[in-house]
Enzyme design. Structure first.
Site, PDB file in Angstrom:
ATOM      1  N   TYR A  12      16.466  -9.811   2.478  1.00 50.47           N
ATOM      2  CA  TYR A  12      16.068  -8.560   1.827  1.00 50.47           C
ATOM      3  C   TYR A  12      17.280  -7.750   1.376  1.00 50.47           C
ATOM      4  O   TYR A  12      17.199  -7.009   0.390  1.00 50.47           O
ATOM      5  CB  TYR A  12      15.153  -7.757   2.755  1.00 50.47           C
ATOM      6  CG  TYR A  12      13.769  -8.367   2.848  1.00 50.47           C
ATOM      7  CD1 TYR A  12      12.934  -8.409   1.738  1.00 50.47           C
ATOM      8  CD2 TYR A  12      13.305  -8.924   4.039  1.00 50.47           C
ATOM      9  CE1 TYR A  12      11.670  -8.982   1.808  1.00 50.47           C
ATOM     10  CE2 TYR A  12      12.045  -9.502   4.117  1.00 50.47           C
ATOM     11  CZ  TYR A  12      11.234  -9.526   2.995  1.00 50.47           C
ATOM     12  OH  TYR A  12       9.986 -10.112   3.064  1.00 50.47           O
TER      13      TYR A  12
ATOM     14  N   LEU B  13      -3.292   1.495   7.121  1.00 46.46           N
ATOM     15  CA  LEU B  13      -3.699   2.609   6.267  1.00 46.46           C
ATOM     16  C   LEU B  13      -3.073   2.550   4.880  1.00 46.46           C
ATOM     17  O   LEU B  13      -1.952   2.077   4.708  1.00 46.46           O
ATOM     18  CB  LEU B  13      -3.327   3.943   6.927  1.00 46.46           C
ATOM     19  CG  LEU B  13      -4.013   4.271   8.252  1.00 46.46           C
ATOM     20  CD1 LEU B  13      -3.553   5.642   8.747  1.00 46.46           C
ATOM     21  CD2 LEU B  13      -5.536   4.233   8.110  1.00 46.46           C
TER      22      LEU B  13
ATOM     23  N   SER C 235       0.873  -1.180   0.000  1.00 50.00           N
ATOM     24  CA  SER C 235       0.000   0.000   0.000  1.00 50.00           C
ATOM     25  C   SER C 235       0.910   1.230   0.000  1.00 50.00           C
ATOM     26  O   SER C 235       2.129   1.108   0.117  1.00 50.00           O
ATOM     27  CB  SER C 235      -0.923   0.006   1.229  1.00 50.00           C
ATOM     28  OG  SER C 235      -0.165   0.141   2.423  1.00 50.00           O
TER      29      SER C 235
ATOM     30  N   LEU D  18       5.231 -10.679   2.027  1.00 50.43           N
ATOM     31  CA  LEU D  18       5.629 -11.552   0.927  1.00 50.43           C
ATOM     32  C   LEU D  18       5.560 -12.970   1.484  1.00 50.43           C
ATOM     33  O   LEU D  18       6.132 -13.247   2.543  1.00 50.43           O
ATOM     34  CB  LEU D  18       7.044 -11.233   0.454  1.00 50.43           C
ATOM     35  CG  LEU D  18       7.630 -12.062  -0.716  1.00 50.43           C
ATOM     36  CD1 LEU D  18       8.804 -11.316  -1.345  1.00 50.43           C
ATOM     37  CD2 LEU D  18       8.099 -13.440  -0.290  1.00 50.43           C
TER      38      LEU D  18
ATOM     39  N   HIS E 166       3.645  -4.954   2.830  1.00 53.27           N
ATOM     40  CA  HIS E 166       3.139  -5.556   4.065  1.00 53.27           C
ATOM     41  C   HIS E 166       3.586  -7.002   4.233  1.00 53.27           C
ATOM     42  O   HIS E 166       3.921  -7.428   5.339  1.00 53.27           O
ATOM     43  CB  HIS E 166       1.601  -5.518   4.074  1.00 53.27           C
ATOM     44  CG  HIS E 166       1.031  -4.157   4.184  1.00 53.27           C
ATOM     45  ND1 HIS E 166       0.716  -3.566   5.391  1.00 53.27           N
ATOM     46  CD2 HIS E 166       0.719  -3.234   3.232  1.00 53.27           C
ATOM     47  CE1 HIS E 166       0.226  -2.354   5.180  1.00 53.27           C
ATOM     48  NE2 HIS E 166       0.222  -2.135   3.878  1.00 53.27           N
TER      49      HIS E 166
END
Length: 205
Positions: free
Chosen positions: A166, A109, A95, A122, A120
């Protein structure tokens, strides 16, 4: 045509041609591998994969079913699903966020005027883990974000043991995240997106 369908590296991959049936009519086969934005109708499949992936590790999920539907209704263009023969095997849900760092409010939000894409979750289906699918999906997702003119960077938070994964995907650690979930603490990470890729030659956008 959506931005997603215009990108050659996100189109369906057909590994076999439709065969003819005995009556001479061609049978349609599902693409062997397809990447597309998710829809609210995919929410149950998404939650099934997420629940199995996270509850056994942390005891909770980043997004519950109603939250998955919430984001897939508000910003489906910031999600990406990997389907094999029509079955969801991995996904990302994001988002937009409008601040420099994530806060507790970022968990629920979507800020339409934001330029940071908050990733948010994976997750990869248990039957296809250890095949590099998470890395491949993240690469494709970041390539897709580069073609969205409003996206400037990607943000996520993860536990310590996921930081090396990451980092290999090109993210850098920003330090401890302000967000906590129960007793869990997180590292916040970011990746520059550098939007307007569609204006560059040979971008594929």
């Amino acid at each position: 045509m959506s931005a997603l369908s215009a990108l050659p590296f996100l189109k369906a991959v057909h590994l076999r041609s439709p065969r003819s049936s005995p009556g001479g009519q061609r049978r349609h086969t599902l693409p062997a591998s397809e990447f597309r934005c998710l829809s609210p109708e995919d929410a149950a499949s998404v939650f099934e994969i997420e629940r199995e992936a996270f509850i056994s590790v942390s005891g909770d999920c980043p997004l519950h079913l109603d939250e998955i539907r919430h984001f897939l209704n508000l910003c489906p263009e910031l999600s990406l699903g990997w389907f094999e023969e029509g079955r969801l095997v991995a996904f990302i849900i994001g988002s937009l966020w409008d601040q420099e760092r994530l806060s507790q409010a970022a968990l629920t939000l979507h800020k339409p005027q934001g330029s940071a894409v908050h990733i948010h979750v994976l997750a990869v289906h248990r039957t296809v883990r250890q095949q590099g699918k998470g890395s491949i999906l993240m690469w494709r997702y970041l390539q897709y974000l580069r073609c969205l003119p409003f996206a400037r960077r990607a943000l996520l938070m993860c536990e310590d043991f996921l930081v090396p994964f990451y980092q290999k995907c090109g993210f850098e650690a920003l330090g401890p995240c302000e967000v906590t979930v129960g007793a869990l603490a997180f590292v916040e990470m970011q990746h520059p997106v550098r939007g307007h890729a569609f204006m560059r030659r040979n971008s594929g956008c």
